[in-house]
Write a protein that holds these residues in place. Sequence first.
Motif: not given
Length: 302
Positions: A58-83
Amino acid sequence: MMRGPRPAPLWQCAGARWDRHGPALVWRHPAQGERLSPLTPDRPLSFTTGPRRDCVGVRRGARHTPCPAGAEVPASVISAQCPDCARLDRSYSVAADTRTDDPRPYDVYLAWFGPDLVKVGITAAEREGARLLEQAALSYCLLGRGPLMAARRAEAVLGAALGVPDRFPYAAKRTAREAPPPPERRAADLAALHQRARGLGGLPESLALAPFEPVHHDVAFHLDRVRPAPGLIRLVPETTVAGRIDAVAGPDLHLTGTDGRALLLDTRQLAGWPLASAAADAPTTAPVVARERAAEAPEGLF
């Protein structure tokens, strides 16, 4: 959704970003922060995707928070975020109507993407039109500026009274971009709608109306270099994309492949991949999906 330990830290692509300097690819590293690679016409682009695509967090302004679960996302979807990260992102999102206490001024705009493709939207005034570049609007004009809730109210009034939507399928924007009418035609469409909008009752008093001043993105997008591309690149693990940048419009990279083909790459699908350099003359081995089929894939509407 597959979950598992994050591999050894690598530079991860976070997609493209527009600002007053133009478009650039965003790169993030757990220890080294963020870097940008400008996307300029005629620049070579050649890379090979890694073995898996991970959530960008998640990115808010200049601050980025990495995914805490290190989740993999499907290659085919547009969004690169886990649920989980997507829910967190939307929990404080102006676009999702979940944020109502933002004290910044907001602009209400009318954006022209193609014939019969004009939408209304809002953006933070401090972004100075970057939102319209991100959305690949070919032309736009501002209707007014005011507090967030006044901008939201104006957006709703325009949608109901003029039948102006607040989003379109992205595939329609791509098609319209390939043979756009001249700026004068776009300006005339916007001027007529701007005049009608200003005459509506029900607009909030706290919205300061703006004079009609059209802005065109022909130069920013290098529209004269856009070629119709029959296919859309779909990224999968450990495949290569190589070519030369022709133009960039919104999230779309228009490329000439090393074999001379016109290719189209949605940089939203680049987000989440670790990318390794490939030879400048390497063939593109990533699948290229016909546009008719590509339009059926999950796409953002904005």
